[in-house]
Motif scaffolding. Structure first.
Motif, short mmCIF file in Angstrom:
data_model
loop_
_atom_site.label_atom_id
_atom_site.label_comp_id
_atom_site.label_asym_id
_atom_site.label_seq_id
_atom_site.Cartn_x
_atom_site.Cartn_y
_atom_site.Cartn_z
N THR A 1 -2.58 14.22 -7.53
CA THR A 1 -1.41 14.59 -8.33
C THR A 1 -0.21 13.71 -7.95
OG1 THR A 1 -2.21 16.86 -8.44
CG2 THR A 1 0.09 16.50 -9.01
N GLU A 2 -0.05 13.50 -6.65
CA GLU A 2 1.05 12.64 -6.18
C GLU A 2 0.88 11.22 -6.71
OE1 GLU A 2 3.48 13.15 -3.52
OE2 GLU A 2 3.20 15.32 -3.48
N LEU A 3 -0.34 10.74 -6.68
CA LEU A 3 -0.61 9.38 -7.17
C LEU A 3 -0.25 9.26 -8.65
CD1 LEU A 3 -4.08 8.69 -5.46
CD2 LEU A 3 -1.87 7.74 -4.81
N ILE B 1 -0.19 18.39 5.03
CA ILE B 1 -1.63 18.26 4.85
C ILE B 1 -1.90 18.45 3.36
CG2 ILE B 1 -3.86 19.29 5.34
CD1 ILE B 1 -2.66 20.15 8.03
N LEU B 2 -2.48 17.45 2.76
CA LEU B 2 -2.69 17.51 1.33
C LEU B 2 -4.16 17.71 1.01
CD1 LEU B 2 -0.45 14.59 0.10
CD2 LEU B 2 -0.01 17.02 -0.11
N THR B 3 -4.42 18.51 -0.01
CA THR B 3 -5.77 18.56 -0.53
C THR B 3 -5.97 17.35 -1.42
OG1 THR B 3 -5.15 19.78 -2.50
CG2 THR B 3 -5.70 21.07 -0.54
N LEU B 4 -7.22 17.05 -1.72
CA LEU B 4 -7.49 15.92 -2.61
C LEU B 4 -6.74 16.07 -3.92
CD1 LEU B 4 -11.32 15.20 -2.30
CD2 LEU B 4 -9.41 13.70 -1.70
N LYS B 5 -6.72 17.31 -4.39
CA LYS B 5 -6.08 17.57 -5.67
C LYS B 5 -4.59 17.26 -5.62
CE LYS B 5 -6.02 21.26 -9.10
NZ LYS B 5 -6.49 22.63 -9.39
N GLN B 6 -3.95 17.72 -4.55
CA GLN B 6 -2.52 17.47 -4.40
C GLN B 6 -2.26 15.98 -4.25
OE1 GLN B 6 -2.23 19.99 -0.96
NE2 GLN B 6 -1.07 21.56 -2.04
N GLY C 1 -0.71 1.77 -13.03
CA GLY C 1 0.40 2.06 -12.11
C GLY C 1 0.00 2.85 -10.89
N LEU C 2 -1.29 3.25 -10.79
CA LEU C 2 -1.71 4.03 -9.63
C LEU C 2 -1.61 3.21 -8.36
CD1 LEU C 2 -4.92 5.84 -10.96
CD2 LEU C 2 -2.74 6.91 -10.39
N PRO C 3 -0.98 3.73 -7.32
CA PRO C 3 -0.88 3.01 -6.05
C PRO C 3 -2.26 2.79 -5.45
CG PRO C 3 0.56 4.95 -6.09
CD PRO C 3 -0.32 5.05 -7.28
N ALA C 4 -2.39 1.71 -4.73
CA ALA C 4 -3.65 1.46 -4.04
C ALA C 4 -3.91 2.58 -3.04
CB ALA C 4 -3.60 0.12 -3.32
N ASN C 5 -5.15 3.00 -2.92
CA ASN C 5 -5.47 4.09 -2.00
C ASN C 5 -6.96 4.06 -1.69
OD1 ASN C 5 -7.03 6.18 -3.78
ND2 ASN C 5 -5.40 5.34 -5.06
N GLN C 6 -7.35 4.88 -0.73
CA GLN C 6 -8.75 4.89 -0.31
C GLN C 6 -9.48 6.13 -0.79
OE1 GLN C 6 -8.41 4.45 3.92
NE2 GLN C 6 -8.47 2.21 3.75
N VAL C 7 -8.83 6.85 -1.67
CA VAL C 7 -9.40 8.12 -2.11
C VAL C 7 -10.21 7.95 -3.39
CG1 VAL C 7 -8.82 10.41 -2.94
CG2 VAL C 7 -7.59 9.43 -1.00
N ILE C 8 -9.60 7.25 -4.35
CA ILE C 8 -10.22 7.13 -5.66
C ILE C 8 -11.14 5.91 -5.68
CG2 ILE C 8 -9.78 6.80 -8.10
CD1 ILE C 8 -6.98 8.04 -7.55
N SER C 9 -12.39 6.18 -6.08
CA SER C 9 -13.34 5.07 -6.12
C SER C 9 -13.43 4.48 -7.52
CB SER C 9 -14.70 5.53 -5.65
OG SER C 9 -15.18 6.58 -6.47
N MET D 1 0.84 -1.21 0.00
CA MET D 1 0.00 0.00 0.00
C MET D 1 0.88 1.25 0.00
SD MET D 1 -3.47 0.86 1.03
CE MET D 1 -4.20 2.45 1.28
N TRP D 2 0.46 2.17 -0.83
CA TRP D 2 1.20 3.43 -0.94
C TRP D 2 1.00 4.21 0.35
CZ3 TRP D 2 -0.54 8.70 -1.96
CH2 TRP D 2 0.49 9.54 -2.41
N VAL D 3 2.08 4.76 0.86
CA VAL D 3 2.00 5.46 2.15
C VAL D 3 1.83 6.96 1.92
CG1 VAL D 3 3.17 5.94 4.31
CG2 VAL D 3 3.45 3.72 3.19
N LEU D 4 0.85 7.50 2.56
CA LEU D 4 0.61 8.94 2.44
C LEU D 4 1.73 9.72 3.11
CD1 LEU D 4 -3.17 9.30 3.31
CD2 LEU D 4 -2.10 9.55 1.09
N PRO D 5 2.20 10.77 2.45
CA PRO D 5 3.18 11.64 3.10
C PRO D 5 2.49 12.49 4.15
CG PRO D 5 2.75 12.36 0.85
CD PRO D 5 1.90 11.16 1.09
N LEU D 6 2.38 11.95 5.34
CA LEU D 6 1.56 12.60 6.36
C LEU D 6 2.20 13.86 6.95
CD1 LEU D 6 0.10 9.53 8.24
CD2 LEU D 6 -1.11 11.16 6.79
#
Length: 563
Positions: free
Chosen positions: A17-19, A9-14, A75-83, A1-6
């Motif tokens: 973009t990272e993904l 504080i990132l907006t959804l957009k940012q 190639g998109l990392p797994a995440n809980q943001v994008i449905s 799982m891709w780790v969020l750069p905690l």
RNA sequence: GCGCCCGUAGCUCAGAUGGAUAGAGUAUUGGUUUCCGAAGCCAAGGGUCGUGGGUUCGACUCCCGCCGGGCGCGCCA
């Protein structure tokens, strides 16, 4: 799982973009030159965010954009943001964000409160904004009002983006126009009316000149933000009349600015540049830099070396300096005071000075960047009433004054209308519309949205602070989604409006946000039986209230709880 | 003549860094309140984005020409 750069504080957009960046890395050798732009599609069918990155890469990679798009998606990392992700059209990648991620904005706003939308990109660096800068020869007019509204909003935007702002007002207190003012006041004090042939030919003819003369004869005292003067009342002392007239009009302008809720940090006088030797120092520095020459008994600056279409005279045949010399001296002072960033807000009729001032600063050879200072120029304002152009003001003798406008339509509406248009466009100020307390008026439309929310919360009567704990999963309707979408755009809006030096973008945004709120209000009842649902909805409108308030704050417009 | 800004619906204006079917308000027409503020909401009609070329997979957006409007082009400030 891709780790969020905690750490950030990132907006959804940012975050998305990272993904994308992560997914693109295997496809390109150097990602540093990539410009990943996420846009918000107009149609909901196209998802919440869309990227054209695959189409950008099509040419360098020599591949079909839709194929590239698929590779990126894979190639998109797994995440809980994008449905959901889709490829559309020529190669757009459309991202659909999960409901949970969209709802998170509500808590973000409730937590941040008045700080929501602010960022630290300016890093507390100093920036000086010079605006209004009206000479003390009469009341402020609509044009100054536009400069005041735009300039002050720019300052608020810069502050919201982490800049340390100094508001500065510069004026000429000693030139030919001031002599003219002095003669006009003297004439009125001697009982000579503007209609009298003995009145100075180019004198100021407004009623305010008589007011000054009267106050002078009455030995009145006046206090302006930057000076205090008591009149001697004697007509022999022309210098005393001049000083009094300047102070009197500075005081009048202060009252105008105060009514417009604008406060300056620094007032700079042109005369001080002479008395403190700054003008002479600047001239010597220019001569020493080798960019000047003597011709026809005058001293010239070779501004053509710096992009001007002809060289400019610095010292006239008769000996005095031309106006642009103190202008250069003034800006040299700004630089020496440590302002690596300076923004001048002026009327477009002054645009020809830009090249000259910059050329003079370049000629100093002290490392001032070419595009320094920055300029925001506003175009002319036309005032309309009853379908006709208003040109005259009895008080000023020639133009519509700012104070007339504020008295007639109020501070909020005046500020809004003067700041709501791109400075590049000529502005038609419709007094009838601005003073209308009806749905025609966008100021009231926005303020009404705020007042409506306050009213609902008041009727509810619960503890607003506890809404931060509300569970937001009930927020799934189209109206709720649209409203949350608008809210989440606010931080980007604050950043881009500042970058573009365009306060009108804030005004337009607020109109849209108010519209989304009104639609939601009419679509959905908030104070319902189900406590769970009620809490969620109240959280959303409370967050909306915060953003409306913050946004209106950027314009300097009040956010009333009742209207 | 040269420079800067503007030209988008009847009117006032958004469309920052080129993206999918060009938007809002107003005006016009028609709906909408036993229910949290109708200063509201929903819907309809209304456009050769001044014009002619060019660049691009794609132009209201970038480039060039032309037309129209505003503002400047002083040894005035």
């Amino acid at each position: 799982m891709w780790v969020l750069p905690l750490s950030r504080i990132l907006t959804l957009k940012q975050l998305i973009t990272e993904l994308i960046l992560h997914a693109v890395q295997p496809l390109v050798e150097d990602t540093s030159s990539l410009n990943i732009v996420l846009e918000r599609p107009k149609s909901a069918d196209h998802g919440d965010f869309a990227s054209n990155i695959a189409m950008q890469l099509a040419k360098p990679l020599k591949q079909n954009p839709r194929v590239i798009a698929q590779q990126i998606i894979d190639g998109l990392p797994a995440n809980q943001v994008i449905s959901k992700v889709e490829i559309a059209g020529a190669g757009f990648i459309n991202f659909f964000v999960s409901a949970h991620s969209k709802q998170a904005i509500v808590h973000t706003i409730l937590r941040a409160g008045e700080d929501f939308g602010r960022n630290t990109s300016g890093q507390q660096q100093p920036v000086q904004v010079e605006f209004v800068s009206a000479n003390p020869t009469g009341p402020l007019h609509v044009g100054h009002g536009r400069g005041a509204a735009v300039g002050d909003c720019l300052c608020r935007l810069l502050a919201a983006n982490g800049w340390r702002v100094t508001r500065e007002f510069y004026y000429n207190d000693a030139g030919a126009q001031i002599d003219n003012l002095t003669k006009s006041v003297l004439a009125r004090a001697q009982g000579i009316l503007p209609s009298d042939p003995a009145f100075p030919e180019d004198g100021y003819r407004g009623d305010y000149i008589a007011d000054i003369a009267e106050a002078y004869l009455a030995k009145a005292s006046v206090t302006a933000d930057d000076m205090q003067v008591t009149a001697s009342g004697t007509l022999e002392d022309v210098d005393a009349i001049r000083k009094f007239a300047v102070a009197y009009l500075r005081h009048e302008q202060d009252l105008d600015l105060q009514a417009f809720q604008i406060k300056f940090d620094v007032f700079s006088l042109e005369s001080a540049l002479y008395t403190e030797g700054k003008v002479e120092q600047t001239v010597q520095a220019l001569i020493a830099s080798g960019h000047t020459y003597e011709q026809d008994n005058a001293l010239w600056l070779r501004t053509t070396d710096f992009g001007d279409d002809k060289d400019r005279v610095m010292r006239k045949k008769e000996g005095g300096y031309t106006y642009f010399v103190p202008d250069v001296a003034y800006h040299r002072e700004k630089w020496n005071r440590g302002f690596s960033r300076v923004i001048n807000e002026q009327g477009a009729d002054h645009h020809s000075t830009i090249t000259r001032v910059r050329a003079g600063l370049q000629a100093l050879d002290v490392g001032i960047p070419q595009g320094w200072p920055e300029y925001v120029l506003h175009q002319m304002v036309t005032v309309m009433r009853g379908g006709e152009e208003v040109k005259l003001s009895k008080r000023a003798g020639s133009y519509v004054t700012l104070r007339d406008l504020i008295e007639e339509v109020g501070c909020d509406a005046t500020r809004y209308f003067l700041a709501a248009r791109s400075p590049d466009s000529q502005l038609v100020f419709d007094i009838d519309l601005a003073r209308a307390q009806t749905n025609d008026n966008p100021v009231y439309y926005i303020q009404y949205a705020h007042a409506r929310i306050c009213s609902v919360l008041h009727q509810w009567g619960g503890d607003i602070a506890r809404l931060q704990q509300a569970e937001l999963s009930p927020l799934t309707s189209a109206a709720e989604t649209a409203l949350m979408q608008m809210l989440s755009q606010y931080p980007e809006l604050v950043a881009s409006a500042c970058q573009a030096l365009a306060p009108h973008m804030v005004a337009n945004y607020l109109k849209e946000l108010a519209s989304a709120l009104h639609s939601y209000y009419n679509d959905t009842k908030f104070l319902v039986e189900d406590a769970h649902v009620k809490q969620a909805r109240l959280s959303l409108i409370t967050a909306t209230r915060t953003v409306l308030r913050n946004g209106l704050g950027l314009l300097g417009v009040s956010a009333p709880e009742k209207m």
